[in-house]
Design a protein around this motif. Structure first.
Motif, PDB file in Angstrom:
ATOM      1  N   UNK A  45     -15.822  -5.210  -5.772  1.00  0.00           N
ATOM      2  CA  UNK A  45     -16.565  -3.959  -5.647  1.00  0.00           C
ATOM      3  C   UNK A  45     -15.631  -2.772  -5.412  1.00  0.00           C
ATOM      4  N   UNK A  46     -15.913  -1.643  -6.068  1.00  0.00           N
ATOM      5  CA  UNK A  46     -15.156  -0.421  -5.832  1.00  0.00           C
ATOM      6  C   UNK A  46     -13.713  -0.481  -6.273  1.00  0.00           C
ATOM      7  N   UNK A  47     -13.407  -1.294  -7.284  1.00  0.00           N
ATOM      8  CA  UNK A  47     -12.024  -1.485  -7.715  1.00  0.00           C
ATOM      9  C   UNK A  47     -11.517  -0.221  -8.407  1.00  0.00           C
ATOM     10  N   UNK A  48     -10.531   0.455  -7.810  1.00  0.00           N
ATOM     11  CA  UNK A  48      -9.994   1.683  -8.380  1.00  0.00           C
ATOM     12  C   UNK A  48      -9.346   1.405  -9.728  1.00  0.00           C
ATOM     13  N   UNK A  49      -9.560   2.329 -10.685  1.00  0.00           N
ATOM     14  CA  UNK A  49      -9.095   2.099 -12.047  1.00  0.00           C
ATOM     15  C   UNK A  49      -7.593   2.270 -12.190  1.00  0.00           C
ATOM     16  N   UNK A  50      -7.033   3.298 -11.548  1.00  0.00           N
ATOM     17  CA  UNK A  50      -5.613   3.585 -11.798  1.00  0.00           C
ATOM     18  C   UNK A  50      -5.007   4.285 -10.595  1.00  0.00           C
ATOM     19  N   UNK A  51      -3.789   3.887 -10.245  1.00  0.00           N
ATOM     20  CA  UNK A  51      -2.944   4.594  -9.279  1.00  0.00           C
ATOM     21  C   UNK A  51      -1.634   4.957  -9.969  1.00  0.00           C
ATOM     22  N   UNK A  52      -1.130   6.145  -9.676  1.00  0.00           N
ATOM     23  CA  UNK A  52       0.204   6.539 -10.152  1.00  0.00           C
ATOM     24  C   UNK A  52       0.680   7.692  -9.287  1.00  0.00           C
ATOM     25  N   UNK A  53       1.941   7.677  -8.921  1.00  0.00           N
ATOM     26  CA  UNK A  53       2.495   8.685  -8.018  1.00  0.00           C
ATOM     27  C   UNK A  53       3.535   9.529  -8.730  1.00  0.00           C
ATOM     28  N   UNK A  54       3.512  10.830  -8.459  1.00  0.00           N
ATOM     29  CA  UNK A  54       4.580  11.737  -8.880  1.00  0.00           C
ATOM     30  C   UNK A  54       5.537  11.889  -7.694  1.00  0.00           C
ATOM     31  N   UNK A  55       6.724  11.271  -7.739  1.00  0.00           N
ATOM     32  CA  UNK A  55       7.643  11.314  -6.593  1.00  0.00           C
ATOM     33  C   UNK A  55       8.599  12.496  -6.623  1.00  0.00           C
ATOM     34  N   UNK A  56       8.184  13.610  -7.222  1.00  0.00           N
ATOM     35  CA  UNK A  56       9.097  14.746  -7.404  1.00  0.00           C
ATOM     36  C   UNK A  56       9.611  15.281  -6.074  1.00  0.00           C
ATOM     37  N   UNK A  57       8.756  15.343  -5.056  1.00  0.00           N
ATOM     38  CA  UNK A  57       9.188  15.937  -3.780  1.00  0.00           C
ATOM     39  C   UNK A  57      10.308  15.129  -3.143  1.00  0.00           C
ATOM     40  N   UNK A  58      10.143  13.830  -3.024  1.00  0.00           N
ATOM     41  CA  UNK A  58      11.192  13.034  -2.374  1.00  0.00           C
ATOM     42  C   UNK A  58      12.449  12.992  -3.234  1.00  0.00           C
ATOM     43  N   UNK A  59      12.276  13.064  -4.551  1.00  0.00           N
ATOM     44  CA  UNK A  59      13.441  13.106  -5.426  1.00  0.00           C
ATOM     45  C   UNK A  59      14.200  14.427  -5.265  1.00  0.00           C
ATOM     46  N   UNK A  60      13.473  15.544  -5.249  1.00  0.00           N
ATOM     47  CA  UNK A  60      14.114  16.851  -5.197  1.00  0.00           C
ATOM     48  C   UNK A  60      14.662  17.180  -3.813  1.00  0.00           C
ATOM     49  N   UNK A  61      13.946  16.775  -2.754  1.00  0.00           N
ATOM     50  CA  UNK A  61      14.358  17.149  -1.395  1.00  0.00           C
ATOM     51  C   UNK A  61      15.338  16.158  -0.778  1.00  0.00           C
ATOM     52  N   UNK A  62      15.175  14.877  -1.076  1.00  0.00           N
ATOM     53  CA  UNK A  62      16.000  13.860  -0.419  1.00  0.00           C
ATOM     54  C   UNK A  62      16.882  13.081  -1.384  1.00  0.00           C
ATOM     55  N   UNK A  63      16.733  13.318  -2.672  1.00  0.00           N
ATOM     56  CA  UNK A  63      17.591  12.657  -3.653  1.00  0.00           C
ATOM     57  C   UNK A  63      17.263  11.207  -3.906  1.00  0.00           C
ATOM     58  N   UNK A  64      16.060  10.764  -3.503  1.00  0.00           N
ATOM     59  CA  UNK A  64      15.677   9.367  -3.716  1.00  0.00           C
ATOM     60  C   UNK A  64      14.900   9.216  -5.010  1.00  0.00           C
TER      61      UNK A  64
END
Length: 349
Positions: free
Chosen positions: A289-308
């Motif tokens: 029940x309630x199975x979410x269709x899609x997850x995806x993350x934009x990691x731009x902040x941690x990439x730009x601020x911390x270089x990860x």
């Protein structure tokens, strides 16, 4: 730093503990040792002079006060949580009690300790959460979760984590507690408790059992190798901006069916069957029940601020994960008798 890591005997928490020790930090591992915890996960650091273990429940305020007073940590990394969506469908009360009330008690214990120590500027409370608090994305690959995405949890688990996120932000705004927050995508890798999709597929395949896929297998997840996640978390606790949240993604989107097919192909090479392919064992089962269709993350902040950014592709990470399970049969065999493992959960709704 001296880090108080809650849930450090769990899957992600133990990866943080091992990596923190390797980087020269001291670690106090606080864990209640519930069904998904395993001290074998941290066996490689148990004799290290910078490691200490405390069996305590984050819902026990007196125990938390004792641990803070005894160890005087420089920072808290809060990973202790009930985390399996299917279990939250069958028993939501435990998730509210642990994830919401437990986080409340930990925040209050941390605030009392921080205040009593003169409110040191260097202290940090790092709350580790999930992208599931944001709900479900459309199929359009241009859409991704960011730190500014509105919350829209759709399961008891994600709702309980959303509640804990809000508490942490409120304690920062109201009391000035120096916090950082992270929301991650689906983790996988060594020491993954054998009730989640990837270990279930690996272990069922080795046993010749059906490989269950919910619905039609089209649900999309962004897969993050656990060691990459641990490194990101340590970057945030040491270099993140107070009051800031960071979305941590693997940049590895796959449907559940694609993921399982990749695992089958790897197993076909590494542990071939006498006849046929492991993919022949794929079985589609009633969706939860309630199975979410899609997850995806934009990691731009941690990439730009911390270089990860993630260093492991999903293909490479799955190879490593299969190799690890093939080489560590005693570890997973010992966990298969635990309550709920190997059973279909989350169908009571």
């Amino acid at each position: 730093m001296k880090l108080l890591v809650t849930g450090g005997a769990g899957f992600i928490g133990s990866a943080v503990v091992r990596r923190a020790i390797a980087q020269g930090h001291e670690v106090v591992n606080l864990d209640a040792l519930t069904y998904a915890a395993c001290l074998d996960n941290v066996a490689s650091v148990v004799d290290h002079p910078g490691y200490a273990f405390e069996q305590a429940d984050i819902r026990d305020r007196a125990a938390l006060d004792r641990v803070f007073d005894a160890h005087r940590p420089d920072a808290v990394m809060h990973l202790a949580a009930e985390s399996h969506v299917d279990r939250s469908i069958d028993g939501p009360g435990t998730f509210i009690d642990t994830n919401v009330m437990g986080t409340f008690h930990l925040l209050e214990a941390a605030r009392a300790y921080w205040t009593g120590a003169g409110r040191p500027e260097a202290f940090r409370f790092h709350h580790i959460s999930t992208d599931e608090v944001y709900g479900s994305l459309p199929a359009d690959p241009r859409t991704r979760f960011t730190e500014d995405t509105a919350y829209d949890p759709r399961s008891p688990y994600s709702a309980s984590k959303a509640g804990s996120d809000h508490l942490v932000r409120a304690w920062h705004e109201t009391y000035g507690l120096p916090v950082v927050l992270t929301n991650c995508s689906n983790n996988y890798g060594p020491y993954h408790f054998p009730e989640k999709l990837i270990p279930v597929v690996i272990l069922n395949a080795l046993a010749g059992k059906p490989l269950p896929i919910y619905g039609d297998g089209s649900n999309v997840r962004d897969w993050l190798y656990v060691e990459d996640h641990a490194e990101a978390l340590l970057q945030v606790i040491t270099r993140g901006t107070v009051g800031r949240s960071y979305a941590i993604g693997g940049e590895n989107e796959r449907t559940n069916l694609q993921l399982v097919q990749t695992l089958c192909a790897i197993l076909d090479r590494k542990r071939p069957l006498p006849k046929g392919s492991y993919a022949d064992l794929i079985t589609f089962v009633t969706d939860r029940p309630g199975h979410d269709a899609r997850y995806a993350i934009d990691p731009a902040r941690i990439r730009d601020e911390l270089g990860w950014r993630p260093s492991v592709t999903v293909e490479e990470g799955l190879e490593r994960t299969v190799d690890w399970y093939l080489a560590h049969e005693p570890w997973w065999r010992a966990l298969q008798h635990r309550q709920g493992v190997g059973q279909r959960l989350g169908v009571t709704a």
